[in-house]
Scaffold this motif. Structure first.
Motif, mmCIF file in Angstrom:
data_model
loop_
_atom_site.group_PDB
_atom_site.id
_atom_site.type_symbol
_atom_site.label_atom_id
_atom_site.label_comp_id
_atom_site.label_asym_id
_atom_site.label_seq_id
_atom_site.Cartn_x
_atom_site.Cartn_y
_atom_site.Cartn_z
ATOM 1 N N GLY A 149 -2.490 32.725 -16.203
ATOM 2 C CA GLY A 149 -1.923 31.551 -15.559
ATOM 3 C C GLY A 149 -1.811 30.385 -16.514
ATOM 4 N N LEU A 150 -2.844 30.201 -17.327
ATOM 5 C CA LEU A 150 -2.828 29.119 -18.316
ATOM 6 C C LEU A 150 -1.724 29.334 -19.345
ATOM 7 C CD1 LEU A 150 -4.290 26.538 -19.151
ATOM 8 C CD2 LEU A 150 -5.882 27.943 -20.488
ATOM 9 N N ALA A 151 -1.513 30.585 -19.749
ATOM 10 C CA ALA A 151 -0.457 30.884 -20.718
ATOM 11 C C ALA A 151 0.917 30.553 -20.154
ATOM 12 C CB ALA A 151 -0.522 32.360 -21.125
ATOM 13 N N VAL A 152 1.133 30.812 -18.860
ATOM 14 C CA VAL A 152 2.427 30.513 -18.245
ATOM 15 C C VAL A 152 2.710 29.015 -18.294
ATOM 16 C CG1 VAL A 152 3.746 30.531 -16.090
ATOM 17 C CG2 VAL A 152 2.405 32.537 -16.738
ATOM 18 N N VAL A 153 1.716 28.218 -17.888
ATOM 19 C CA VAL A 153 1.921 26.769 -17.878
ATOM 20 C C VAL A 153 2.024 26.221 -19.294
ATOM 21 C CG1 VAL A 153 0.899 24.564 -17.189
ATOM 22 C CG2 VAL A 153 0.780 26.530 -15.647
ATOM 23 N N GLU A 154 1.128 26.657 -20.182
ATOM 24 C CA GLU A 154 1.097 26.127 -21.546
ATOM 25 C C GLU A 154 2.331 26.523 -22.348
ATOM 26 O OE1 GLU A 154 -0.943 24.516 -24.075
ATOM 27 O OE2 GLU A 154 -1.547 23.357 -22.318
ATOM 28 N N CYS A 155 2.847 27.726 -22.141
ATOM 29 C CA CYS A 155 3.990 28.155 -22.948
ATOM 30 C C CYS A 155 5.217 27.305 -22.646
ATOM 31 C CB CYS A 155 4.289 29.633 -22.740
ATOM 32 S SG CYS A 155 5.278 30.026 -21.281
ATOM 33 N N VAL A 156 5.244 26.695 -21.464
ATOM 34 C CA VAL A 156 6.341 25.783 -21.118
ATOM 35 C C VAL A 156 5.983 24.356 -21.497
ATOM 36 C CG1 VAL A 156 7.712 24.826 -19.224
ATOM 37 C CG2 VAL A 156 7.134 27.261 -19.239
ATOM 38 N N CYS A 157 4.839 23.879 -21.014
ATOM 39 C CA CYS A 157 4.509 22.465 -21.137
ATOM 40 C C CYS A 157 4.037 22.068 -22.532
ATOM 41 C CB CYS A 157 3.450 22.088 -20.102
ATOM 42 S SG CYS A 157 4.042 22.220 -18.400
ATOM 43 N N SER A 158 3.711 23.032 -23.400
ATOM 44 C CA SER A 158 3.320 22.695 -24.776
ATOM 45 C C SER A 158 4.530 22.557 -25.689
ATOM 46 C CB SER A 158 2.363 23.757 -25.334
ATOM 47 O OG SER A 158 3.014 25.017 -25.422
ATOM 48 N N PHE A 180 3.601 35.667 -26.094
ATOM 49 C CA PHE A 180 3.065 35.126 -27.342
ATOM 50 C C PHE A 180 1.873 34.217 -27.069
ATOM 51 C CE2 PHE A 180 2.747 31.708 -30.448
ATOM 52 C CZ PHE A 180 2.574 32.444 -31.621
ATOM 53 N N LYS A 181 1.998 33.330 -26.100
ATOM 54 C CA LYS A 181 0.905 32.404 -25.795
ATOM 55 C C LYS A 181 -0.309 33.161 -25.264
ATOM 56 C CE LYS A 181 1.289 28.562 -26.080
ATOM 57 N NZ LYS A 181 0.959 27.608 -27.149
ATOM 58 N N LEU A 182 -0.099 34.182 -24.424
ATOM 59 C CA LEU A 182 -1.215 34.956 -23.892
ATOM 60 C C LEU A 182 -1.935 35.700 -25.001
ATOM 61 C CD1 LEU A 182 -2.870 36.087 -21.565
ATOM 62 C CD2 LEU A 182 -1.115 37.831 -21.219
ATOM 63 N N GLU A 183 -1.200 36.264 -25.951
ATOM 64 C CA GLU A 183 -1.855 36.973 -27.049
ATOM 65 C C GLU A 183 -2.667 36.011 -27.897
ATOM 66 O OE1 GLU A 183 -1.056 40.649 -30.077
ATOM 67 O OE2 GLU A 183 0.684 39.560 -29.297
ATOM 68 N N GLU A 184 -2.141 34.839 -28.152
ATOM 69 C CA GLU A 184 -2.897 33.824 -28.900
ATOM 70 C C GLU A 184 -4.179 33.462 -28.160
ATOM 71 O OE1 GLU A 184 -2.564 29.062 -29.432
ATOM 72 O OE2 GLU A 184 -0.702 30.184 -29.750
ATOM 73 N N PHE A 185 -4.080 33.254 -26.834
ATOM 74 C CA PHE A 185 -5.259 32.891 -26.042
ATOM 75 C C PHE A 185 -6.278 34.031 -26.031
ATOM 76 C CE2 PHE A 185 -3.107 29.573 -23.058
ATOM 77 C CZ PHE A 185 -2.988 28.703 -24.134
ATOM 78 N N HIS A 186 -5.805 35.267 -25.882
ATOM 79 C CA HIS A 186 -6.745 36.379 -25.789
ATOM 80 C C HIS A 186 -7.487 36.580 -27.100
ATOM 81 C CE1 HIS A 186 -7.944 40.729 -25.273
ATOM 82 N NE2 HIS A 186 -8.388 40.177 -24.155
#
Length: 691
Positions: free
Chosen positions: A485-494, A596-602
């Motif tokens: 969920g964090l990756a979804v929001v961050e990949c847009v809002c970042s 991409f954002k989820l892989e970075e977070f994981h």
């Protein structure tokens, strides 16, 4: 939005099944059709997310026993406030002011009822011979439509017949205020009380701002799902044969009834094509399953994966799995087999159609958009590669050795991406880490609990295989849902200039958006922006050796404004208000950004000097909706008012502290709630134990 079909004690199993199947076939692309029992009607905050409540056929007295009191009050309030109610046979008796059933017989039932949507008496049975839990008294009865309500649909069905088994008629319905007759029983010598003519078989009742449609016949019964060999129907040709002859008309009639109730409905079948679809075993109103195309960011990945899959297949190229059968198609140049659907028993005992799924192995290049017009696999891989290269240029410490999205299996129409991976464990074990399965339309998408993810075109939905090490005790697998969920929001809002987009996180697994007010005057009047769900996350886990084999499911409404809103709609509104010109997302670009954002977070989650989710705590709270929110905890008696403080960093439990009558924290009185055991409706400020 949901359509709820009551399935508590007293309901006819057949009526429940036919109701669910018929509704899913007609409106399943737009609504989540699910069953609900009396406990959930009492404890769950279902009203705001429900477009229609259905009480099917069965026995009225158990309804009286289980629904009287608080549940009936909630149902009445829901309809009065603008909700819609569909009462069928026993459900129609139950929704009348009074019931008279089989007067003078051992089956006699009489009395007043609480809902009173019809301000008169429902009296039956109209035809003799009714027997509980039997088809021996069933009939294919003729009905005559009131043309005015159906004029727009030009329904002129001569000789239309509908399944009937013990239903009533609505006495003097034409004289009752707020009541409109939709159909009458045709005059038939077989009816009881021949002296009473013009018996109303189906009515629509205005109830406050809402609507209740009540019917003594069963328009939900699908003749293609009935067995004419059942001896209770009598020798063939029998009532099933009669109903089959009018099946297309029945479906069109039910479509029109649902349309009168304000529901959004799929396009009707036309002419002989619809009848042919029925006879072939296809499911009308639901798109046909399409092939799955398997391709990779590098052709060598697909070649290796193809070898693995062929090793699982039989000599005919089929992989026979626990839930599905997959047919491997060696290349784009090979013809794609045609498979006929077969009925199989689902987990809940219902029958559902199963069809062999084709997987086309694209070992050289991804398919062209001629084959996948709704998703450009080449564009997806190109964008994913570009993001990774940019990260390497900027010396991202978590770059290199990328996996998420390297291989992609896409189908324009699938059953459920989550089910295909999670319910076929032997196959899933052999799939590479980070493989993604995505689709444009899911006809039976899965959500948490009994929920389904409704997925019309425009909603990005995907599932991904992720191997998570069990020995990473500092990085509990329960936090993966939070990371997604964090990756979804961050990949847009970042992204530059996108940080002001009103995307938010709802505990434990939903993505919400704030819909701005239409005019500043609304804010001055005290109105606040509405929060609407635009996405959700589901993580299923299995053990495989020394690791968790996770299947991550995610759905995000990207471009479709229905049934809620979409990311692109929010961007357009933001551009209009600010004068900016932020680019919109495509399915391909958003999927690449999320992966991409989820892989970075994981990677950071597993590393990060053993700090686990603590590294993301500040970021998570920046986007979530619940800081210091006051809610009611109903998992204990008496109910307790508590303030949300955050989540625990060991197992991701919701931390709350009790408050006194003045809203002050009570030191030492803390409560922790599990995400899998609680339902949280932030709009009502309610936390309740899930049914």
């Amino acid at each position: 939005m949901n359509i709820l079909v009551y399935s508590g004690d007293g309901t006819s199993r057949a009526s429940v099944i036919h109701s669910v199947n018929s509704l899913r076939s007609l409106v399943g692309q737009y609504y989540d059709v699910m069953k609900i029992d009396d406990k959930a009607l009492l404890t769950e905050p279902w009203e705001d997310s429900t477009s229609l409540l259905v009480i099917p056929g069965g026995r009225d007295l158990p309804y009286v026993r289980d629904l009287s009191g608080p549940i009936n009050k909630r149902i009445r309030n829901y309809v009065h406030a603008g909700g819609r109610f569909f009462g069928i046979c026993a459900g129609a008796y139950y929704a009348a002011d009074r019931i008279t059933f089989e007067q003078g017989s051992p089956l006699e039932v009489q009395g007043s009822r609480d809902l009173k949507f019809f301000p008169g008496e429902c009296q039956g049975a109209v035809y003799p011979g009714f027997v509980y839990e039997s088809e021996s008294g069933a009939r294919a009865v003729g009905i005559e439509l009131h043309q005015e309500p159906f004029a727009q649909d030009q329904l002129r069905f001569g000789g239309m017949r509908i399944y009937y088994n013990g239903g009533g008629y609505f006495v003097d319905a034409d004289k009752c205020p707020g009541t409109k007759i939709l159909a009458w029983y045709k005059d038939d010598p077989g009816q009881i009380d021949l002296e009473i003519t013009n018996k109303a078989a189906m009515i629509a009742c205005q109830v406050g701002q809402g609507l209740a449609v009540l019917t003594g016949v069963h328009p939900e019964y699908d003749a293609t799902r009935m067995d004419p060999r059942n001896p209770e129907y009598g020798p063939q040709p029998n009532i099933v044969t009669q109903l089959m002859e009018k099946e297309t008309e029945r479906r069109m009639f039910l479509r029109s009834v649902l349309g009168l109730m304000g529901l959004k409905i799929s396009s009707p079948e036309s002419g002989n094509n619809g009848a042919a679809a029925l006879l072939s075993g296809a499911i009308p109103g639901i798109p046909a399953i399409t092939p799955l195309y398997l391709a990779s960011i590098q052709s060598s990945y697909t070649t290796e994966l193809a070898k693995t899959l062929l090793g699982l297949a039989d000599p005919n190229g089929q992989i026979q799995e626990a839930n599905d059968t997959f047919q491997l198609v060696p290349s784009l140049q090979h013809p794609i087999p045609v498979h006929l659907p077969a009925l199989a028993e689902a987990e809940d005992g219902e029958e559902e159609p199963r069809i062999t799924k084709n997987i086309v192995l694209c070992s050289t290049d991804p398919p062209s958009t001629d084959l996948t017009p709704e998703f450009d696999m080449v564009l997806f891989f190109r964008h994913l590669e570009r993001i990774r290269q940019q990260a390497l240029v900027h010396q991202n410490p978590f770059g290199g050795d990328y996996k998420f999205g390297n291989s992609l299996m896409y189908g324009q129409v699938v059953t459920s991406t989550q089910t295909m991976l999670d319910k076929n464990f032997d196959l899933c074990q052999q799939l590479p880490d980070g493989l993604v399965c995505n689709a444009t339309i899911q006809v039976s998408g899965r959500g948490r609990g009994r929920n389904s993810w409704i997925s019309p075109p425009g909603c990005l939905q995907f599932s991904m295989v992720l191997r998570h090490p069990m020995q990473a005790t500092h990085a509990s697998a329960v936090f993966v849902q939070y990371l997604v969920g964090l990756a979804v929001v961050e990949c847009v809002c970042s992204l530059p200039e996108y940080s002001e987009l009103p995307l938010r996180l709802k505990w434990p697994n939903d993505i919400y958006a704030e819909v701005p007010l239409e005019h500043p005057s609304q804010g001055q009047a005290g109105l606040i922006p509405k929060m609407i769900k635009i996405g959700g996350v589901l993580v299923n886990s299995n053990f495989s050796g020394s690791e968790f084999l996770l299947v991550i499911g995610c759905g995000v409404n990207t471009t479709n404004p229905n049934p809620t809103t979409s990311i692109n709609h929010i961007i357009r509104r933001h551009n209009k208000v600010t004068g900016k010109n932020l680019a919109l997302f495509s399915q391909e670009t958003l999927l690449a950004q999320i992966l991409f954002k989820l892989e970075e977070f994981h990677k950071r989650f597993l590393g990060g000097d053993g700090r686990g989710f603590a590294q993301f705590e500040e970021m998570y709270y920046r986007w979530w909706l619940h800081s210091d929110a006051l809610v009611t905890l109903t998992t204990i008696t008496p109910h307790k008012r508590v303030r949300i403080k955050g989540i625990t960093l060991d197992y991701g439990l919701l931390k709350t502290v009790a408050v006194d009558d003045h809203g002050r924290d009570i030191v030492g009185e803390e409560y922790q709630l599990q995400p899998d055991g609680n339902s949280f409706d932030m709009l009502k400020g309610l936390i309740s134990q899930k049914a």
